[in-house]
Design a protein around this motif. Structure first.
Motif, PDB file in Angstrom:
ATOM      1  N   ARG A 124       0.836  -1.211   0.000  1.00 14.12           N
ATOM      2  CA  ARG A 124       0.000   0.000   0.000  1.00 14.12           C
ATOM      3  C   ARG A 124       0.867   1.257   0.000  1.00 14.12           C
ATOM      4  O   ARG A 124       0.586   2.219  -0.716  1.00 14.12           O
ATOM      5  CB  ARG A 124      -0.927   0.009   1.208  1.00 14.12           C
ATOM      6  N   ASP A 125       1.900   1.245   0.825  1.00 18.61           N
ATOM      7  CA  ASP A 125       2.809   2.399   0.901  1.00 18.61           C
ATOM      8  C   ASP A 125       3.479   2.669  -0.440  1.00 18.61           C
ATOM      9  O   ASP A 125       3.791   3.816  -0.763  1.00 18.61           O
ATOM     10  CB  ASP A 125       3.875   2.193   1.979  1.00 18.61           C
ATOM     11  N   ALA A 126       3.685   1.613  -1.209  1.00 21.22           N
ATOM     12  CA  ALA A 126       4.317   1.749  -2.530  1.00 21.22           C
ATOM     13  C   ALA A 126       3.313   2.136  -3.605  1.00 21.22           C
ATOM     14  O   ALA A 126       3.686   2.326  -4.764  1.00 21.22           O
ATOM     15  CB  ALA A 126       5.014   0.444  -2.912  1.00 21.22           C
ATOM     16  N   GLY A 127       2.018   2.236  -3.231  1.00 16.59           N
ATOM     17  CA  GLY A 127       0.994   2.622  -4.205  1.00 16.59           C
ATOM     18  C   GLY A 127       0.356   1.448  -4.939  1.00 16.59           C
ATOM     19  O   GLY A 127      -0.317   1.638  -5.952  1.00 16.59           O
ATOM     20  N   ASP A 137     -12.250  -1.021  -8.286  1.00 20.04           N
ATOM     21  CA  ASP A 137     -12.540   0.095  -7.381  1.00 20.04           C
ATOM     22  C   ASP A 137     -11.656   1.293  -7.696  1.00 20.04           C
ATOM     23  O   ASP A 137     -12.105   2.433  -7.677  1.00 20.04           O
ATOM     24  CB  ASP A 137     -12.333  -0.310  -5.919  1.00 20.04           C
ATOM     25  N   HIS A 138     -10.403   1.018  -7.983  1.00 13.85           N
ATOM     26  CA  HIS A 138      -9.462   2.091  -8.309  1.00 13.85           C
ATOM     27  C   HIS A 138      -9.934   2.846  -9.561  1.00 13.85           C
ATOM     28  O   HIS A 138      -9.947   4.083  -9.577  1.00 13.85           O
ATOM     29  CB  HIS A 138      -8.063   1.507  -8.515  1.00 13.85           C
ATOM     30  N   LEU A 139     -10.341   2.109 -10.584  1.00 10.68           N
ATOM     31  CA  LEU A 139     -10.835   2.729 -11.805  1.00 10.68           C
ATOM     32  C   LEU A 139     -12.102   3.533 -11.527  1.00 10.68           C
ATOM     33  O   LEU A 139     -12.233   4.668 -11.985  1.00 10.68           O
ATOM     34  CB  LEU A 139     -11.113   1.681 -12.884  1.00 10.68           C
ATOM     35  N   PHE A 140     -13.027   2.965 -10.757  1.00  8.14           N
ATOM     36  CA  PHE A 140     -14.267   3.676 -10.455  1.00  8.14           C
ATOM     37  C   PHE A 140     -13.966   5.011  -9.773  1.00  8.14           C
ATOM     38  O   PHE A 140     -14.511   6.045 -10.147  1.00  8.14           O
ATOM     39  CB  PHE A 140     -15.188   2.831  -9.568  1.00  8.14           C
ATOM     40  N   HIS A 141     -13.104   4.994  -8.772  1.00  7.73           N
ATOM     41  CA  HIS A 141     -12.811   6.231  -8.035  1.00  7.73           C
ATOM     42  C   HIS A 141     -12.037   7.230  -8.891  1.00  7.73           C
ATOM     43  O   HIS A 141     -12.230   8.439  -8.751  1.00  7.73           O
ATOM     44  CB  HIS A 141     -12.096   5.912  -6.727  1.00  7.73           C
ATOM     45  N   ALA A 142     -11.205   6.748  -9.784  1.00 10.62           N
ATOM     46  CA  ALA A 142     -10.511   7.658 -10.702  1.00 10.62           C
ATOM     47  C   ALA A 142     -11.517   8.332 -11.633  1.00 10.62           C
ATOM     48  O   ALA A 142     -11.437   9.544 -11.875  1.00 10.62           O
ATOM     49  CB  ALA A 142      -9.456   6.894 -11.506  1.00 10.62           C
TER      50      ALA A 142
END
Length: 102
Positions: free
Chosen positions: A35-38, A45-50
């Motif tokens: 997570r710290d590395a991204g 979910d990442h695409l939806f929020h973007a």
């Protein structure tokens, strides 16, 4: 390009490694390092929020969410995917879209 661990090179197919990190139970410290590395654990979910962030920006700039089909970053996703799939989205995601008056 091989990954070097303890001075030894290992050939690791990146796609397989990513899939393993997303599906395999991991120790909390490894999860946190990723997570710290991204690292993105849930690509959908990442695409939806973007897209949601881009929709907010579009609305701020244009005052509406009538995204034209030819819009370079939102057009196809909004007109083909999001509208069709809104009925099957998680209620939290539907609420986020409804809060934008989408």
């Amino acid at each position: 390009e091989p990954i070097v661990v303890d001075g030894r090179a290992h050939a690791v197919p990146l796609g397989g490694w990513i899939r393993a990190m997303r599906t395999r139970p991991l120790p909390p410290d490894k999860t946190q390092r990723l997570r710290d590395a991204g690292f993105v654990f849930n690509a959908r979910d990442h695409l939806f929020h973007a897209v949601l962030d881009r929709l907010r920006d579009f609305k701020r700039r244009h005052g509406h969410l009538a995204v034209p089909r030819h819009h370079p970053t939102l057009g196809e996703y909004v007109n083909r995917s999001l509208i069709r799939k809104k009925a099957t989205l998680h209620p939290d995601k539907v609420k986020a879209l409804d809060d934008l008056h989408f």
